[in-house]
Design a protein around this motif. Structure first.
Motif, PDB file in Angstrom:
ATOM      1  N   ILE A   1       0.841  -1.201   0.000  1.00  0.00           N
ATOM      2  CA  ILE A   1       0.000   0.000   0.000  1.00  0.00           C
ATOM      3  C   ILE A   1       0.879   1.256   0.000  1.00  0.00           C
ATOM      4  CG2 ILE A   1      -0.820   1.093   2.141  1.00  0.00           C
ATOM      5  CD1 ILE A   1      -3.170   0.078  -0.226  1.00  0.00           C
ATOM      6  N   SER A   2       1.996   1.233   0.717  1.00  0.00           N
ATOM      7  CA  SER A   2       2.878   2.403   0.747  1.00  0.00           C
ATOM      8  C   SER A   2       3.494   2.648  -0.621  1.00  0.00           C
ATOM      9  CB  SER A   2       3.978   2.207   1.796  1.00  0.00           C
ATOM     10  OG  SER A   2       3.409   2.153   3.085  1.00  0.00           O
TER      11      SER A   2
ATOM     12  N   THR B   1       2.220   1.725  -3.411  1.00  0.00           N
ATOM     13  CA  THR B   1       1.112   2.186  -4.254  1.00  0.00           C
ATOM     14  C   THR B   1       0.873   3.680  -4.036  1.00  0.00           C
ATOM     15  OG1 THR B   1       0.133  -0.019  -4.064  1.00  0.00           O
ATOM     16  CG2 THR B   1      -1.313   1.744  -4.844  1.00  0.00           C
ATOM     17  N   CYS B   2       0.895   4.106  -2.764  1.00  0.00           N
ATOM     18  CA  CYS B   2       0.699   5.528  -2.444  1.00  0.00           C
ATOM     19  C   CYS B   2       1.802   6.379  -3.071  1.00  0.00           C
ATOM     20  CB  CYS B   2       0.710   5.734  -0.933  1.00  0.00           C
ATOM     21  SG  CYS B   2      -0.761   5.118  -0.095  1.00  0.00           S
TER      22      CYS B   2
ATOM     23  N   SER C   1       0.130   8.708  -5.848  1.00  0.00           N
ATOM     24  CA  SER C   1      -0.019  10.113  -5.426  1.00  0.00           C
ATOM     25  C   SER C   1       0.819  11.035  -6.308  1.00  0.00           C
ATOM     26  CB  SER C   1       0.376  10.274  -3.953  1.00  0.00           C
ATOM     27  OG  SER C   1       1.770  10.072  -3.786  1.00  0.00           O
TER      28      SER C   1
ATOM     29  N   LYS D   1      -8.009   7.147  -6.404  1.00  0.00           N
ATOM     30  CA  LYS D   1      -8.168   6.862  -4.967  1.00  0.00           C
ATOM     31  C   LYS D   1      -7.471   5.552  -4.597  1.00  0.00           C
ATOM     32  CE  LYS D   1     -12.292   9.580  -4.315  1.00  0.00           C
ATOM     33  NZ  LYS D   1     -13.754   9.614  -4.144  1.00  0.00           N
ATOM     34  N   ILE D   2      -7.014   5.470  -3.372  1.00  0.00           N
ATOM     35  CA  ILE D   2      -6.262   4.311  -2.906  1.00  0.00           C
ATOM     36  C   ILE D   2      -6.989   3.687  -1.711  1.00  0.00           C
ATOM     37  CG2 ILE D   2      -4.064   3.500  -1.957  1.00  0.00           C
ATOM     38  CD1 ILE D   2      -2.860   6.133  -3.290  1.00  0.00           C
TER      39      ILE D   2
ATOM     40  N   PHE E   1       2.685   6.684   4.820  1.00  0.00           N
ATOM     41  CA  PHE E   1       1.876   6.621   3.593  1.00  0.00           C
ATOM     42  C   PHE E   1       0.404   6.349   3.896  1.00  0.00           C
ATOM     43  CE2 PHE E   1       6.143   5.875   1.925  1.00  0.00           C
ATOM     44  CZ  PHE E   1       6.154   6.771   0.870  1.00  0.00           C
TER      45      PHE E   1
ATOM     46  N   PHE F   1      -2.021   9.207   2.575  1.00  0.00           N
ATOM     47  CA  PHE F   1      -2.454   9.034   1.184  1.00  0.00           C
ATOM     48  C   PHE F   1      -3.581   8.017   0.953  1.00  0.00           C
ATOM     49  CE2 PHE F   1       2.025  10.444   0.941  1.00  0.00           C
ATOM     50  CZ  PHE F   1       1.840  11.614   0.204  1.00  0.00           C
ATOM     51  N   VAL F   2      -3.878   7.200   1.952  1.00  0.00           N
ATOM     52  CA  VAL F   2      -4.933   6.191   1.750  1.00  0.00           C
ATOM     53  C   VAL F   2      -6.306   6.849   1.875  1.00  0.00           C
ATOM     54  CG1 VAL F   2      -6.032   4.182   2.848  1.00  0.00           C
ATOM     55  CG2 VAL F   2      -3.561   4.157   2.372  1.00  0.00           C
ATOM     56  N   THR F   3      -7.197   6.553   0.944  1.00  0.00           N
ATOM     57  CA  THR F   3      -8.546   7.106   0.968  1.00  0.00           C
ATOM     58  C   THR F   3      -9.370   6.473   2.075  1.00  0.00           C
ATOM     59  OG1 THR F   3      -8.426   7.387  -1.427  1.00  0.00           O
ATOM     60  CG2 THR F   3     -10.618   7.513  -0.429  1.00  0.00           C
TER      61      THR F   3
END
Lengths: 322, 322
Positions: free
Chosen positions: A190-191, A193-194, A198, A205-206, A250, A254-256
């Motif tokens: 996920i990090s 990906t962010c 971003s 959206k994440i 992250f 940055f996560v939605t």
């Protein structure tokens, strides 16, 4: 190169450098689609199949970035890590390609398929109890003995920069997305990906997807600080570990949103994806599909990237055949 | 367009016309590789993953070519066929996309997953006994009642021309091969492969792979004429049917050799491929891998295309979990 770098210091250039460094050692995995699963979810799903990496998981990206970024002198003593599975075998794979030793600490309860793969790639396993506390204690002993470079499974900027290459490919292969969904355990994927999304597609959206029974990231996200559980139990064996400071950066910025799914929902989503996408994916990789099915209004009508994180499964113990 | 055409009349232009006709309705499926399976076989294997077609099998190619080649007048009465599974569901899928009826005769012993898929795509099933004789008798009744256009699962030049598009993609995706291996049942895929490969890459050898327990093509090839078995029993349920004149033309003229594998070898190869390629493939699709493992000297050091023909599996009844 990444000395003294934290998660917060990472830039898109770190991802680009990682991609150049690891390209000879990884696959640009295909993106698969299923009309059936699109109809079922009302979304347009793009499955980035990291289970098709040679080592069976996206974690070869971060592992290769760490291993091939070492100086000759550092590389000589090898690398070491602790991991519930895919990072262990991915680091063994990367170390094997560079021809350096790899020591891994794994919980004795880790899936046999993952232990077998570590050994196949030439890694040396030391077993610990299935708790974060035991794992860290056993690891300290192994590292002291070998002097090997520690490559943390996710709380390592080199690893995060490597994982970030996955969504760079996904964005290019799909020509753009409204959302990306990836599983969250320690937060390495996920990090990454962010970091990529971003910068390269800030409007995308994440979403992170987590098992209800190991929902520490979900609770951390709501609370605004890291909450860590020791040894939660879930079929999604790759997602039991807690967030750490480099991934929390992250996740918190940055996560939605983070969605969760029950054990039954995860197993159902896994079987559904095996049946209609016809890929062998791990329980952890099914959590995004489970959360997309559970939150139809969030994803309906959207172009959604789904990271299929891994495919190292014990084929003799499928969770729907108990 | 293909009226009065036999297998022997087919040219590479029929394949090209088929490809143009079906392209909007099929996927150009990815080609996967596995270092592990390469090491194991000593060959360089390129897996053409037709299990990733929406209907889960290469047979959508032939089915779409037949369905979308019909005149409006012919299409109105729909299509009909008999099939042990994948042609039935592929023809239902193609007919569904054109919005015309599809009647299929299936053995009552056909896998439930395949029956379910036929119904999901809107096909109507009439069951018969699991023998060629019963199937043909029940089919005659269904066709007489509906007046539908018969699309034979393999002994139909429209179908062969459609299947031929698969190896055209494979040759282009790999940049050339020393050999191609495909399973053989009625011979539709092998015939299409022969049509394309003998024209576009005449130096590439063509091997067919067949279950020992349904080795009628193997015996036909040795005898120099078609030998048909009624109702052989094998785990490779897609490969029970005998050759017919249009496929015999290709098998007798263009196939390099036919190799066979035992039931245990097929199941072992299936599990091995699920584990290391991480794709859900049918037992029939595992026969090529089984024969490559069994004939190492034929394939060692060669670039070998392997057609993964389908992935419609009953996930509750995996053959290694009995």
């Amino acid at each position: 190169m990444l000395d003294h770098t934290t998660g917060a210091d990472l830039t898109i250039d770190h991802m680009r450098a990682a991609h150049d460094r690891i390209r000879p050692h990884i696959r640009c995995t295909p993106v698969l689609t299923s009309d059936y699963l699109n109809d079922l979810t009302g979304a347009e799903l793009f499955f980035k199949c990291e289970n098709f990496q040679e080592a069976g998981a996206f974690k070869v990206r971060g592992a290769c970035n760490a291993v091939f970024g070492l100086s000759e002198e550092m590389a000589r003593k090898g690398v070491a890590t602790h991991s519930s599975g895919n990072h262990a075998l991915s680091l063994s794979y990367a170390a094997g390609r560079r021809g350096i030793p790899c020591n891994v600490v794994m919980p004795r309860t880790a899936p046999q398929a993952k232990k077998d793969a570590v050994r196949r790639y030439g890694g040396t396993i030391t077993e610990c109890e299935p708790s974060t506390t035991s794992r860290e204690a056993v690891f300290a002993e192994v590292q002291a003995r070998t002097g090997a470079e520690f490559v943390h499974p996710y709380n390592d900027p080199r690893v995060i920069a490597g994982q970030a290459t996955c969504s760079a490919e996904l964005l290019e292969q799909t020509g753009g997305l409204d959302a990306v969904v990836a599983p969250i355990g320690g937060g390495g994927m996920i990090s990454g990906t962010c970091l990529t999304v971003s910068n390269l597609a800030p409007e995308t959206k994440i979403f992170a997807a987590e098992p209800e029974q190991a929902d520490d990231a979900f609770r951390s996200f709501r609370a605004g600080h890291i909450i860590a559980d020791d040894a939660p139990e879930t079929v999604a064996d790759g997602l039991k570990v807690p967030l750490k400071e480099n991934t929390w950066h992250f996740v918190s910025n940055f996560v939605t949103d983070i969605h969760t799914a029950s054990e039954q929902e995860i197993v159902d989503a896994m079987k559904l994806t095996w049946k209609f996408l016809r890929v062998v994916m791990e329980p952890s990789s099914a959590v995004p599909v489970a959360t997309i099915l559970k939150n139809p209004n969030t994803f309906k009508g959207k172009r959604v990237g789904v990271i299929v994180t891994g495919g190292n499964v014990d084929l003799d113990k499928l969770p729907w055949l108990k």
